[in-house]
Every structure is written in structure tokens, then in C-alpha cells.
Scaffold this motif. Structure first.
Motif, PDB file in Angstrom:
ATOM      1  N   PRO A 173     -83.887  58.405  61.219  1.00  0.00           N
ATOM      2  CA  PRO A 173     -82.433  58.325  61.064  1.00  0.00           C
ATOM      3  C   PRO A 173     -81.950  56.880  61.069  1.00  0.00           C
ATOM      4  O   PRO A 173     -82.427  56.054  61.846  1.00  0.00           O
ATOM      5  CB  PRO A 173     -81.904  59.093  62.280  1.00  0.00           C
ATOM      6  CG  PRO A 173     -83.016  59.078  63.274  1.00  0.00           C
ATOM      7  CD  PRO A 173     -84.280  59.056  62.476  1.00  0.00           C
ATOM      8  N   TYR A 175     -78.298  54.186  59.700  1.00  0.00           N
ATOM      9  CA  TYR A 175     -76.973  54.003  59.098  1.00  0.00           C
ATOM     10  C   TYR A 175     -76.991  52.716  58.294  1.00  0.00           C
ATOM     11  O   TYR A 175     -77.387  51.666  58.808  1.00  0.00           O
ATOM     12  CB  TYR A 175     -75.895  53.931  60.169  1.00  0.00           C
ATOM     13  CG  TYR A 175     -74.533  53.570  59.628  1.00  0.00           C
ATOM     14  CD1 TYR A 175     -73.799  54.478  58.876  1.00  0.00           C
ATOM     15  CD2 TYR A 175     -73.980  52.311  59.880  1.00  0.00           C
ATOM     16  CE1 TYR A 175     -72.541  54.149  58.380  1.00  0.00           C
ATOM     17  CE2 TYR A 175     -72.722  51.974  59.388  1.00  0.00           C
ATOM     18  CZ  TYR A 175     -72.016  52.897  58.632  1.00  0.00           C
ATOM     19  OH  TYR A 175     -70.776  52.566  58.133  1.00  0.00           O
ATOM     20  N   VAL A 180     -75.241  57.623  56.390  1.00  0.00           N
ATOM     21  CA  VAL A 180     -76.216  58.024  57.401  1.00  0.00           C
ATOM     22  C   VAL A 180     -77.310  58.826  56.703  1.00  0.00           C
ATOM     23  O   VAL A 180     -77.018  59.726  55.908  1.00  0.00           O
ATOM     24  CB  VAL A 180     -75.557  58.864  58.517  1.00  0.00           C
ATOM     25  CG1 VAL A 180     -76.612  59.572  59.355  1.00  0.00           C
ATOM     26  CG2 VAL A 180     -74.696  57.985  59.411  1.00  0.00           C
ATOM     27  N   SER A 181     -78.558  58.505  56.977  1.00  0.00           N
ATOM     28  CA  SER A 181     -79.665  59.213  56.339  1.00  0.00           C
ATOM     29  C   SER A 181     -80.736  59.547  57.356  1.00  0.00           C
ATOM     30  O   SER A 181     -80.776  58.995  58.461  1.00  0.00           O
ATOM     31  CB  SER A 181     -80.256  58.385  55.197  1.00  0.00           C
ATOM     32  OG  SER A 181     -80.796  57.170  55.696  1.00  0.00           O
ATOM     33  N   GLY A 182     -81.595  60.447  56.971  1.00  0.00           N
ATOM     34  CA  GLY A 182     -82.688  60.851  57.856  1.00  0.00           C
ATOM     35  C   GLY A 182     -83.579  61.851  57.170  1.00  0.00           C
ATOM     36  O   GLY A 182     -83.495  62.052  55.941  1.00  0.00           O
ATOM     37  N   THR A 196     -81.905  68.496  60.605  1.00  0.00           N
ATOM     38  CA  THR A 196     -82.253  67.116  60.314  1.00  0.00           C
ATOM     39  C   THR A 196     -82.657  66.415  61.612  1.00  0.00           C
ATOM     40  O   THR A 196     -82.548  66.981  62.696  1.00  0.00           O
ATOM     41  CB  THR A 196     -81.076  66.354  59.673  1.00  0.00           C
ATOM     42  OG1 THR A 196     -80.171  65.905  60.683  1.00  0.00           O
ATOM     43  CG2 THR A 196     -80.327  67.228  58.668  1.00  0.00           C
ATOM     44  N   ILE A 198     -81.115  63.526  62.300  1.00  0.00           N
ATOM     45  CA  ILE A 198     -79.989  62.617  62.510  1.00  0.00           C
ATOM     46  C   ILE A 198     -79.330  62.958  63.845  1.00  0.00           C
ATOM     47  O   ILE A 198     -78.714  64.015  63.990  1.00  0.00           O
ATOM     48  CB  ILE A 198     -78.977  62.718  61.358  1.00  0.00           C
ATOM     49  CG1 ILE A 198     -79.630  62.295  60.038  1.00  0.00           C
ATOM     50  CG2 ILE A 198     -77.747  61.855  61.651  1.00  0.00           C
ATOM     51  CD1 ILE A 198     -78.763  62.533  58.818  1.00  0.00           C
ATOM     52  N   THR A 202     -76.537  58.210  65.837  1.00  0.00           N
ATOM     53  CA  THR A 202     -76.565  57.707  64.460  1.00  0.00           C
ATOM     54  C   THR A 202     -75.379  58.234  63.674  1.00  0.00           C
ATOM     55  O   THR A 202     -74.718  57.488  62.938  1.00  0.00           O
ATOM     56  CB  THR A 202     -77.883  58.103  63.774  1.00  0.00           C
ATOM     57  OG1 THR A 202     -78.984  57.628  64.548  1.00  0.00           O
ATOM     58  CG2 THR A 202     -77.971  57.505  62.378  1.00  0.00           C
ATOM     59  N   LEU A 203     -75.079  59.517  63.837  1.00  0.00           N
ATOM     60  CA  LEU A 203     -73.942  60.102  63.117  1.00  0.00           C
ATOM     61  C   LEU A 203     -72.631  59.452  63.528  1.00  0.00           C
ATOM     62  O   LEU A 203     -71.697  59.351  62.712  1.00  0.00           O
ATOM     63  CB  LEU A 203     -73.879  61.607  63.368  1.00  0.00           C
ATOM     64  CG  LEU A 203     -72.813  62.365  62.575  1.00  0.00           C
ATOM     65  CD1 LEU A 203     -73.121  62.326  61.082  1.00  0.00           C
ATOM     66  CD2 LEU A 203     -72.690  63.800  63.061  1.00  0.00           C
ATOM     67  N   ASN A 253     -79.013  67.344  67.053  1.00  0.00           N
ATOM     68  CA  ASN A 253     -79.261  66.738  65.751  1.00  0.00           C
ATOM     69  C   ASN A 253     -78.429  67.456  64.698  1.00  0.00           C
ATOM     70  O   ASN A 253     -78.204  68.672  64.788  1.00  0.00           O
ATOM     71  CB  ASN A 253     -80.740  66.823  65.370  1.00  0.00           C
ATOM     72  CG  ASN A 253     -81.611  65.913  66.215  1.00  0.00           C
ATOM     73  OD1 ASN A 253     -81.152  64.906  66.735  1.00  0.00           O
ATOM     74  ND2 ASN A 253     -82.872  66.270  66.347  1.00  0.00           N
TER      75      ASN A 253
END
Length: 281
Positions: A173, A175, A180-182, A196, A198, A202-203, A253
Motif C-alpha cells: 500500500p 499514496y 492510494v494503491s495496493g 485489499t 490498503i 494509507t487511506l 483494510n
């Protein structure tokens, strides 16, 4: 002579329970120590799926007491040069199994205290001519010896230099540039929800509030599989039956689902190291 009682013995495999493999492992452990307490994590890891085994292990392990011994067998390379090990983490858990990446996530989450290679002295007697059932002959036997206090951790075998483990690579995860990715490590398989990795921290970079619409893209490798918008909610009942939503799962998550529906099945989204997700507000 009992040297130390380390705790419960927990089994996880990809064997299923249609044959006698799991029962044979339990028989080895109980024959060694009738008082050892055995529990099942799961025996339904998809065949050969080291990654899913790694995830289910770290999903469960934090809820077990210090001293628990986990015997973990997802071992497509059984009988080859891959090492047979027992990992001790800083959470004082012990993980018995093949050094093939299966312990990637617990090692990252709990920290590596020490890694030892299982010696031939800790192999089931008279099993040397068996090359394809290390779950019974090596892992269940040595795990039971440790859990019951027949051996100490130092008697497992030699310490591996620099405590090196085979570690799987996967989307972590992050940013970056408003996105935001993961990864998508597993599905909530009974219901088809997409889990996920994430985490809430992170979110939080997106400053998301309950009810906000999030834009979602899901990729398998570089192929776009799903694109759409859905609200971020606390629970399924906050959207109409059949509607999509984002929510935080029991591991905190980010996850995707459909109220009374199957997101994975509807949109052909699966899980594993090749799957990744991007989220924008």
C-alpha cells in the motif's frame, strides 16, 4: 523429558480433508505427545498457492498467544533443495514449514527473531525414504516436539546465516500523486468481497469521510479489469441491496463488496500477487 511447554500446535495446509493426510500429521504429533493440544487454522488453502497461505497465516496469527507453534504446509517444492525451517518471531510465535515465501507476511508483521533449519534429528524416525510428505515426516513431528517441550528452540537445528528467509514480492500500500494503491491479497471467499491490503493509515491520505464516493480501478498485471465509483460506508446495510460499496474489513483494510451480492463473481475480479487496485477521491 519435557524441557519447555511453548503452547498450542496449529495446523495449516493445502491438503483438504478428503483423505488421511491431515489425520496422519495429527497422529504423528499425538503419538509423540498425547497431551499436545492441536487446532486447525485451515486445510483449504488452494493447492500450491503459497501467497494465499501466507495471507491466511498472518490474518490469524495475531489472535494466538505467545508460544503458539504453527505447522504450515503449502509446499509445491517438497523434496527439493528448499529448506525446512522453524521461524521464531519477535511476537514469540513459532512457524514450522518450508522456506518458500510462506512466512513472508508474518515475518514482516511480527519481526524476525531467529530462523533455524530443522535437523535430521528432528525428522520422524524411519521416514528417510519418503520424499513427498514433509508435512508428516518433518513439520508435524518437529513442531510437536517443540510445542510439547521435548526440544527447545535451540535444539531445532542450526541457525540460518543472517536469519535469511525467502520473501515474496507483492504490491504494497502507498499514496502518490493523489492516488492510494495496493494489492488484492485474497477474497472474502464465502461472499465474494474483495479484500485489499490498503490499511486505514494509507487511506487517510485521501481524507475520506463516510458517504464519500471513491473512484476505483482494478488491474490484473497491467490489464484494467474494473473501473467504477462507489460510496465509502461502515457496513453493507448503509447501501441498497445490490449496490456496491467500499468499507473497512475486520483487519481494517479497505475492501469492496455488494450488499447481498458477489463482487468478485459479478466483475471477474480475483486475487493474488498479480492483482492491484488504485483508489481516488
Amino acid at each position: 523429558m519435557n524441557k519447555r511447554q511453548t503452547g498450542s500446535l496449529v495446523f495449516m495446509t493445502d491438503f483438504g480433508i478428503k483423505d488421511g493426510a491431515v489425520a496422519a500429521m495429527k497422529g504423528v504429533a499425538l503419538n509423540l505427545s498425547p497431551s499436545v493440544i492441536i487446532h486447525d487454522l485451515t486445510h483449504e488453502i488452494p493447492a500450491y498457492n503459497i501467497w494465499e497461505g501466507a495471507f491466511r497465516l498472518q490474518q490469524t496469527a495475531p489472535y494466538w498467544a505467545a508460544g503458539t507453534v504453527f505447522v504450515c504446509v503449502v509446499d509445491p517444492g517438497v523434496g527439493t533443495a528448499r529448506k525446512s525451517i522453524i521461524l521464531k518471531t519477535k511476537a514469540n510465535h513459532y512457524y514450522v514449514g518450508p522456506d518458500n515465501g510462506l512466512f513472508t507476511l508474518v515475518a514482516e508483521n511480527e519481526g524476525i527473531a531467529e530462523v533455524r533449519e530443522i535437523s535430521s534429528a528432528n525428522r520422524l524416525p524411519n521416514s528417510q525414504n519418503s520424499y513427498t510428505f514433509f508435512g508428516r515426516d518433518v513439520f508435524a513431528y518437529s513442531g510437536a516436539k517443540l510445542a510439547s517441550g521435548v526440544i527447545t528452540y535451540e535444539e531445532v537445528g542450526n541457525q540460518i546465516a543472517n536469519n535469511q528467509l525467502v520473501m515474496l514480492q507483492y504490491p504494497k500500500p502507498k499514496y502518490e500523486n493523489g492516488i492510494v494503491s495496493g494489492g488484492i491479497p485474497v477474497l472474502d471467499i464465502q461472499y465474494g468481497n474483495v479484500w485489499t491490503n490498503i490499511d486505514s493509515k494509507t487511506l487517510a491520505n485521501l481524507k475520506v469521510n463516510i458517504g464519500d464516493l471513491l473512484s476505483i480501478k482494478i488491474f490484473e498485471k497491467d490489464k484494467l479489469i474494473y473501473q467504477g465509483q462507489m460510496p465509502y460506508q461502515n457496513t453493507f446495510g448503509q447501501v441498497k441491496e445490490g449496490d456496491n460499496l467500499c468499507y473497512m474489513n475486520s483487519l481494517l483494510n479497505l475492501s469492496l463488496g455488494i450488499n447481498m451480492g458477489n463482487f468478485s463473481e459479478k466483475y471477474k475480479v480475483l486475487s493474488g500477487i498479480d492483482w492491484r487496485i488504485e483508489v481516488m477521491k
